[in-house]
Write an enzyme that holds these catalytic residues in place. Structure first.
Site, PDB file in Angstrom:
ATOM      1  N   LYS A  78     -78.434   9.720 136.003  1.00 18.53           N
ATOM      2  CA  LYS A  78     -77.929  10.764 136.892  1.00 18.53           C
ATOM      3  C   LYS A  78     -78.183  12.130 136.254  1.00 18.53           C
ATOM      4  O   LYS A  78     -78.185  12.260 135.023  1.00 18.53           O
ATOM      5  CB  LYS A  78     -76.422  10.540 137.088  1.00 18.53           C
ATOM      6  CG  LYS A  78     -75.772  11.423 138.145  1.00 18.53           C
ATOM      7  CD  LYS A  78     -74.302  11.035 138.313  1.00 18.53           C
ATOM      8  CE  LYS A  78     -73.637  11.835 139.428  1.00 18.53           C
ATOM      9  NZ  LYS A  78     -72.231  11.419 139.625  1.00 18.53           N
ATOM     10  N   SER A 132     -71.227  10.800 144.289  1.00 22.87           N
ATOM     11  CA  SER A 132     -72.209  11.759 143.868  1.00 22.87           C
ATOM     12  C   SER A 132     -73.392  11.138 143.124  1.00 22.87           C
ATOM     13  O   SER A 132     -74.393  11.808 142.924  1.00 22.87           O
ATOM     14  CB  SER A 132     -71.545  12.815 142.971  1.00 22.87           C
ATOM     15  OG  SER A 132     -71.075  12.244 141.779  1.00 22.87           O
ATOM     16  N   SER A 180     -67.638   8.165 142.635  1.00 29.88           N
ATOM     17  CA  SER A 180     -69.050   8.564 142.626  1.00 29.88           C
ATOM     18  C   SER A 180     -70.021   7.501 142.128  1.00 29.88           C
ATOM     19  O   SER A 180     -71.220   7.601 142.364  1.00 29.88           O
ATOM     20  CB  SER A 180     -69.224   9.844 141.800  1.00 29.88           C
ATOM     21  OG  SER A 180     -68.751  10.959 142.534  1.00 29.88           O
TER      22      SER A 180
END
Lengths: 568, 568
Positions: free
Chosen positions: B130, B205, B229
């Site tokens: 990420k 996210s 997330s």
């Protein structure tokens, strides 16, 4: 509502009345400063009670309880009587509940008699508790007038677990108003003094425990620590303690100041006259799986492997770093001598001792102290306003204060007046704190290049406080202790020696780091401190409680061996 | 300074240019919604590359790498090509650095060839990260224009450890601006879409990871989770994940939003197409002793005993509690069917399944959401102001938005507009949170009276989100996930089934809990969701990562067995 002064007087009177009349002693003259021998002199304790209470090794007490050589009733009675003596000499207690404790002890004796089995790893052991550990049916005054009359309807998790372990909570002990002082004084119960020298403070905030345990009025006590509150009284009173890492031991349900402040959490830990007491308490509580009762408690079992120093070469050849001076306040001569003794003792035992280089010490301290007042003092104001009592602004006594040389603690200049920070400002303080923790960790790890063991320095040896116990109102130094709270290092305190006026001469002045360093230098007077205990810290890594206890045992044995060799 | 829109366009162009020309494919028509088969159809991948990338069991990939059956260069190349396909279909990537990754892979191949030894437990494995996991020499844009041009001068601790473990970090993946959305869109890299249906969100996210892994463009990815997330994109994309407890895995040095917010910490965790990937990652990172590099990391070794379910009767007869409905938002029919399947599968495997009674769910959610905006949005404002980009107020697309029925997320009514809280107010929110955690723990412990196993419910099975992936801009539910962040419960997500329009009929309306529950009810349309993955959460206790992974394996095996039995 009754005015706060009247309420305090009534509560204090009620405390006095809770003492069995036959346990009142003839008070020594107020100018007798060292009262350590009064328990033996006063005649209240039988020979057997003296034998019981002077057994400092908690493991031995537990063995005698488990074998029924001593009953819990007689052990509890003996310590209770001695605690009441301590109370009359040092004003160390808050809650006194003799009948309740003896009832519990009787029940445990019955169970052992009927089943042949102990009720847990702490079977029958009386344990004293700082005035934060809520017990059903008792008030939790915690240094605030507003606590008077507030009776708890449940036990704190620690107390629940102590009961499960077979312990006998038997007294609660005094604290300062706000809990955020390194001394012990409040409007309800007054001031706790040091039994080695009543002119001096017992330290704080776990100062009631300090005075009580010094005089052997309890075999094991529980205090708390957010900036040194276990370690300062332990050092001033000649005790062992462990400041565990955040949430390793269960705080849930205990009363606290600055409640909800989670940036640098207060922790609870044991205080005792032996390292065995520290170990037994810590292991017993962890073995009880506190995470099943306290949602914040770390789910980490007691590790025998870590206790056997698996991460420290099995403890065979350890490398210690001594922090002779943190660069903020230079330690008094007795502390420097204590470190020298410890160095020689460890080297004689085959370990390596290097100098620890302090790293960003003052920055770390400033960050912590700024966080502690990030509510602008709101918590204190509200707690005082509940009763109308004023906030205590100094620990100096109203009368007979020592001629002081410190006008203003250095922390006030560093941090400035308390400011009420916004959440975003607090988050920035956290960012700063994290960066400091990373930097300090890397600094520690980098010592691997110096030790020759293949490991970084195993533990740091440092003063807990730059001096032995000081006159009331003059304890300003938490520079050595706060480091460990900020970095969350598991840390013990162990006693090393006593101030000796014939050995601990004043040093020539150095270049002072700040006005407080100068004031502390000027305070030194070997006569004032003579005979006071001198303790040191052993600082390990975060959540390394097992290893810190094991290394403290090693240091303790090395010191005993060294003293035996060097006195013979 | 160049205006923010120009900077975004330039950065996006640079990203495009970082893709090797020969890896560009003919884009499928924009109205082709399901693009899951494009990797096979597009012709870019060889048969062997298809074989490699469709090996979902990470343990198998690692075995083939360790035995040199596959080289790291060929595995990295295969996944890189597929990742670039994924990028062209779903816009899931941020940093693309093919040469650097292949150089690393070549080095690992050389070491294995020369020494016969693997370079660690993740030897040769490409891992996607990420866009928070800082890598030396790369930007960390993290959804903010201000990140453009900010090249890191060191690796985050996770990346350091991944290198030590022999892994090959090979791409970074897209996130939403602020990180605080359950979808993935920002001004620099744009929107990530769901490869099962590009009309729908991949979640957020960690949505870039979700889309990338769904299309098998990476064997293992790392995301983060503060309110869901990791779990929302995993559920929407048919993946496995683990949300570990605070600080069990090392976050130090990673970029983050709301930095310094420690009340409910963001955590990092693995995402994969197999539970083996989740286990291997978690164990490898913990075995690397992250606490030696990250001062906040929990010093707790990987416990094989806990993985063998020592606290859960050895896993022989587990008792699960199913949370059919949290009382805030009723799950859509496919979720209810997934829970029914799981219940039957577990019962068929000899386990017990009870109903979980939700406990103060909405109170807990409100407390967390209030904390998340306790800075009054200051962090977002400052992060945007650095570049002049506006704050993104909605995830709805500018064009082609779904006909929506939700005017305002329920959270806005619950919490009200963001208020900048004082530190004292934040401390009060912490007090409330602690009381809620204690209450929820006691509630869970009390289930011991219902299970018949002598233990409380071993784990909770719950939706991760009340629905399968929804159209862009409509993901408002983090009610099921946030519970675990607030309570710090270790939680996995596992895939169960796919929406099936022939089975998952709309239910008759129930008495709606709130306007959002009603809107979500009205959103259901079996045609819209047909074919989308449906995943569930498995919720364990705080710091019980090992047990949660082990129980997820048990559930996964039970589901496979059940499906085999019931389809034969």
């Amino acid at each position: 509502m009754t005015d706060w002064k009247t309420r305090c007087a009534q509560r204090k009177q009620a405390q006095l009345e809770s003492i069995p009349k036959e346990w009142l002693i003839n008070a020594p003259p107020t100018d007798r400063m060292n009262v350590m021998d009064i328990p033996k002199e006063c005649g209240l304790l039988s020979v057997r009670e003296l034998e019981i209470t002077e057994t400092v090794d908690v493991e031995v007490i537990l063995q005698k309880l488990a074998s029924s050589e001593w009953s819990s009733v007689e052990v509890t009675t003996a310590f209770y009587k001695r605690a009441i003596i301590a109370q009359q000499l040092t004003n160390c207690l808050t809650e006194i509940f003799v009948e309740r404790a003896l009832k519990r002890a009787r029940e445990l004796d019955e169970i052992l008699k009927n089943t042949g089995k102990v009720s847990g790893p702490l079977h029958g052991l009386p344990i004293s508790l700082k005035d934060q550990f809520t017990m059903k049916g008792l008030e939790t005054i915690m240094g605030y007038v507003a606590g008077i009359g507030q009776y708890a309807d449940s036990d704190s998790v620690l107390v629940e677990i102590l009961y499960e372990c077979g312990a006998v909570p038997f007294v609660r002990t005094n604290v300062p108003q706000t809990l955020m002082w390194g001394e012990t004084h409040n409007h309800v119960f007054g001031r706790t003094v040091n039994p080695y020298n009543r002119y001096l403070t017992a330290g704080g905030s776990s100062g009631g425990e300090g005075a009580l345990l010094a005089i052997k009025g309890s075999p094991l006590g529980v205090g708390t620590d957010i900036g040194g509150s276990l370690r300062i009284p332990s050092a001033f009173c000649g005790l062992y303690t462990l400041r565990p890492s955040y949430e390793r031991l269960p705080y849930c349900g205990a009363a606290n100041a600055l409640e909800g402040q989670e940036s640098i959490s207060s922790v609870l830990g044991p205080m005792a006259n032996s390292i065995s007491g520290v170990k037994l308490f810590t292991k017993s509580i962890i073995d009880a799986k506190p995470w099943l009762k306290d949602p914040m408690a770390v789910r980490k079992e007691w590790s025998d492997r870590e206790f056997e120093l698996a991460y420290h070469g099995g403890g065979k050849k350890l490398c210690f770093g001594i922090m002779w001076d943190n660069g903020v306040v230079r330690p008094h001569p007795p502390l420097l001598r204590a470190m020298s003794i410890t160095k020689r003792a460890l080297e004689a035992a085959g370990h390596i001792v290097l100098d620890w280089e302090p790293h960003r010490h003052l920055e770390i301290y400033k960050n912590s102290e700024t966080i502690f007042v990030a509510d602008g003092g709101e918590d204190y104001r509200i707690s005082c306003a509940l009763s109308g009592e004023p906030l205590i602004e100094t620990m100096l006594p109203d009368e007979g204060a020592h001629e002081t040389t410190l006008e203003e603690p250095y922390v006030k200049r560093l941090v400035g007046p308390p400011q009420h920070r916004t959440t975003y400002e607090l988050w920035n303080l956290h960012k700063e704190k994290r960066e400091l923790r990373k930097s300090h960790l890397d600094h520690w790890e980098s010592t691997v290049s110096r030790t020759g063991t293949g490991r970084p320095i195993d533990a740091i040896i440092s003063p807990a406080v730059a001096y032995a116990a000081v006159p009331h109102g003059l304890n300003s130094d938490s520079f050595y202790t706060t480091l460990c709270n900020a970095m969350d290092y598991a840390t013990s305190v162990f006693p090393v020696t006593f101030v000796d006026a014939t050995l601990d001469h004043r040093h020539p002045p150095h270049e002072f780091y700040n006005h407080e360093d100068e004031a502390i230098y000027n305070l030194y007077d070997s006569g004032l401190f003579d005979g006071c205990p001198v303790g040191l810290q052993l600082i390990g890594r975060t959540q390394e409680e097992e290893a810190v206890i094991a290394m403290t045992e090693i240091v303790d044995r090395a010191l005993r061996q060294y003293k035996t060799t060097n006195s013979s």
